[in-house]
Write an enzyme that holds these catalytic residues in place. Structure first.
Site, short mmCIF file in Angstrom:
data_model
loop_
_atom_site.label_atom_id
_atom_site.label_comp_id
_atom_site.label_asym_id
_atom_site.label_seq_id
_atom_site.Cartn_x
_atom_site.Cartn_y
_atom_site.Cartn_z
N LYS A 136 0.87 -1.19 0.00
CA LYS A 136 0.00 0.00 0.00
C LYS A 136 0.91 1.23 0.00
O LYS A 136 1.49 1.59 1.02
CB LYS A 136 -0.92 0.00 1.22
CG LYS A 136 -1.91 1.17 1.20
CD LYS A 136 -2.88 1.11 2.36
CE LYS A 136 -4.03 2.09 2.22
NZ LYS A 136 -3.66 3.47 2.02
N ARG A 150 -3.53 9.04 -5.29
CA ARG A 150 -4.10 8.12 -6.27
C ARG A 150 -4.29 8.85 -7.60
O ARG A 150 -4.76 9.98 -7.61
CB ARG A 150 -5.44 7.63 -5.76
CG ARG A 150 -6.06 6.56 -6.61
CD ARG A 150 -7.25 5.98 -5.89
NE ARG A 150 -7.82 4.87 -6.60
CZ ARG A 150 -8.56 3.95 -6.01
NH1 ARG A 150 -8.80 4.02 -4.73
NH2 ARG A 150 -9.06 2.95 -6.71
N PHE A 159 -1.63 -0.05 -10.30
CA PHE A 159 -2.15 -1.29 -9.70
C PHE A 159 -3.39 -1.84 -10.38
O PHE A 159 -3.88 -2.89 -10.00
CB PHE A 159 -2.38 -1.14 -8.19
CG PHE A 159 -3.22 0.04 -7.76
CD1 PHE A 159 -4.58 0.05 -7.99
CD2 PHE A 159 -2.63 1.11 -7.10
CE1 PHE A 159 -5.35 1.12 -7.59
CE2 PHE A 159 -3.40 2.20 -6.69
CZ PHE A 159 -4.77 2.20 -6.93
#
Ligand code: ATP
Length: 592
Positions: A259, A264, A350
């Site tokens: 993480k 983001r 991701f």
């Protein structure tokens, strides 16, 4: 369509805090809206002209608006400012002045056309011109355009025109309330909300969803697909506090990824254009020219939508830097050029959500991963995560240790079952975050919304003594209080608080805030702060989780302190939810 139809609906919505009533008024408004205007009316109810991700701000400076009011009413600016100071809201001020105006003996204003003649089309087009006017002479042009609208408006209409143009409409219509109303008005009933929500999650565009359902019906909504250039609302994680619990929840097997602690980013890449969207779906492309360039070289497909975390790296050591560092990459164009040098970043991808015309939201995680690996060729600035398939708690804890050693916050463990689709806009257990935290404290930080403040005393005289913090309740779309926060601020930040919140001050509690506590100042819920607390306790004074754990009691964070992290990457509705707080409370009971 007359603008008065909109103004009347706003007035009714403003007078209620009940979601069902608000939905009814919206249904009335949407039903009465001509088909070709539905998209525009959708944006206007949100106080906007376009979807947020277009980044087109209407926000006209109050000074200009006062000049327009003065021109439209023949009143002196000082008179308007005085009234504004007393009333506190410029919209209500113009309403009051216009209502009083006919009895003013010196009134010279001749109404150009009879009042009530304003149309939605004219208002929208004028706002649109105001939003796009720039350069030399633009102040005057904007003032004149608004003047013309006010001259033609009734007092009530003028109130809403002014609130909209200053970016302060704030009717408090949540996205889901809007979609409920759309479902009732055009989808055949509330059950249509699910499909409308899916379309909204794919496009982040209430106007487009409204136009589609009106023109193509629910068939069109079900055919809706992901499109380049329109951000997809992000999928979010649930949290669990032990490796065993994580694996049990995922059915004994999952894909663990580091993480990363950054921003983001959702990247939309095509030969013509590369756009980068933040977690809040703002277009942040200009802040990251280096990431754009790296994607241009790193993407081996015609067009993709990929998602990842953008993290600052230490230019000397290459070590990952904490979140706060990457957030310094904001600024004007010439500043950015310098910052690209000073604060180098990498983008660790991701997920792949769209490849060469095919939407992948319904594909399972492992399939999406295959695509990601195929379309991305890693380079200095673009990387992909390297998941580890885990079946044993011990493996997870070892992987966690390596994540922390490498500068990460912990792990995100993802379901690898066939049903592990990308749940746009939803927080669920298909992704679980598992962070290393101190056992003696709350297992996770909370991101809470500032809804009010209390006047400081003594050393804190002149500033706020504490802030009233709230969690977000998705069911009622309301903000529910969970603690007073007065610790963790350095002196400089403390002193700045009143000026930081100045533009968010409201004259009464916001319609979407539920509080039993009377604050000295109320704010429009806007700012999100990260806090850490010692534990969660039952509380008679807070409304978060009221009656959910115990009748008559809510939940409160004990000994909350600000971590120093302003979560500007989160909109208020992205804050920690009431459901999450209740979940954390229950998890805590199990730990002790
Ligand atoms: P937090 O404050 O813990 O970052 P959040 O509310 O911003 O949480 P969550 O969905 O709860 O968001 O946690 C997942 C977040 O972690 C994502 O929004 C993303 O920014 C970040 N992240 C970092 N690495 C990954 C990864 N490998 N997979 C998914 N998300 C990741």
């Amino acid at each position: 369509m007359k603008y008065s139809s909109i103004a009347d609906a706003y007035a009714k919505m403003e007078a209620t805090s009940k979601r069902l009533e608000m939905t009814d008024y919206l249904v009335e408004l949407l039903t009465e809206t001509p088909k070709e205007l539905i998209g525009k009316v959708a944006y206007l109810t949100q106080g906007a002209l376009y979807p947020d991700f277009e980044g087109i701000e209407l926000g006209m400076a109050e000074k200009m608006v006062i000049a327009a009011i003065a021109k439209a009413t023949d009143l002196k600016k000082e008179v308007i400012v005085d009234a504004w100071k007393q009333i506190g809201d410029l919209g209500s001020t113009v309403e009051k002045l216009l209502r009083e105006k006919p009895s003013t003996p010196n009134a010279k204003t001749v109404k150009l056309t009879p009042r009530q003649s304003l149309t939605v089309e004219a208002v929208y087009d004028t706002f649109d011109r105001i939003a796009h006017t720039g350069g030399k002479g633009s102040v005057e042009r904007k003032v004149n355009a608004l003047t013309r609208l006010i001259v033609e408006a009734t007092a009530e209409e003028a109130k809403y025109l002014v609130r909209t143009v200053t970016g302060r409409l704030r009717l408090g219509i949540g996205d889901m309330t809007f979609l409920d109303a759309l479902a009732i008005a055009y989808g055949g009933g509330k059950t249509a909300r699910k499909d409308l929500e899916r379309a909204y999650n794919m496009s982040s565009d209430l106007g487009l969803v409204s136009e589609t359902v009106v023109k193509e019906g629910m068939e069109g909504i079900r055919r809706f697909h992901v499109q380049l250039g329109r951000p997809i609302r992000p999928m979010l994680c649930e949290r669990l506090t032990s490796a065993e619990a994580v694996l049990t929840k995922l059915g004994g097997k999952g894909a663990a990824e580091y993480k990363y602690d950054g921003l983001r980013i959702q990247a939309h890449v095509s030969p013509e254009e590369i756009s980068l969207f933040s977690r809040r779906l703002e277009n942040i492309t200009t802040q990251f020219p280096d990431v754009r360039k790296a994607l241009k070289h790193g993407v081996k497909a015609e067009s993709v939508i990929v998602e990842g975390e953008c993290i600052a790296v230490d230019p000397d050591t290459g070590d990952l830097q904490p979140f706060q560092v990457v957030t310094q990459r904001r600024g004007r164009k010439h500043e950015i050029r310098k910052k690209v040098e000073e604060i180098p970043v990498i983008l660790v991808l991701f997920d792949a959500l769209f490849v060469d015309g095919a939407g992948l939201l319904d594909a399972p995680y492992l399939r999406r991963r295959e695509y990601l690996e195929q379309v991305i060729e890693e380079n200095g600035n673009v990387k992909i995560t390297h998941p580890l398939i885990v079946t044993e708690p011990k493996q997870l804890d070892e992987f966690m240790a390596s994540a922390v050693e490498n500068g990460c916050e912990g792990l995100v463990i993802k379901s690898i079952r066939e049903d592990s689709v990308y749940q746009a806009g939803a927080r669920g257990f298909l992704w679980i975050k598992y962070k290393r935290e101190y056992r003696s404290e709350l297992v996770d930080t909370l991101d809470l919304v500032v809804v009010g403040a209390f006047a400081g005393r003594g050393r804190r005289g002149g500033t706020y003594g504490a802030l009233l913090m709230a969690a977000y309740d998705e069911d009622s779309e309301a903000f529910k209080t969970v603690c007073k926060l007065g610790t963790g601020f350095d002196d400089a930040t403390l002193a700045k608080l009143p000026s930081l919140f100045k533009e968010h001050v409201a004259d009464h509690v916001h319609p979407r805030v539920e509080s039993k506590i009377e604050a000295d100042y109320w704010f429009v819920p806007t700012k999100v702060l990260e806090i850490r607390g010692a534990e969660l306790t039952l509380s008679p004074s807070h409304t978060c989780g009221l009656d959910l754990v115990k009748v008559g009691a809510g939940l409160a964070v004990r000994f909350p302190r600000f971590t120093g992290r302003w979560r500007d990457d989160k909109a208020p509705h992205d804050a920690t939810t009431v459901k999450e707080v209740v979940g954390m409370y229950k998890a805590q009971l199990k730990t002790f």
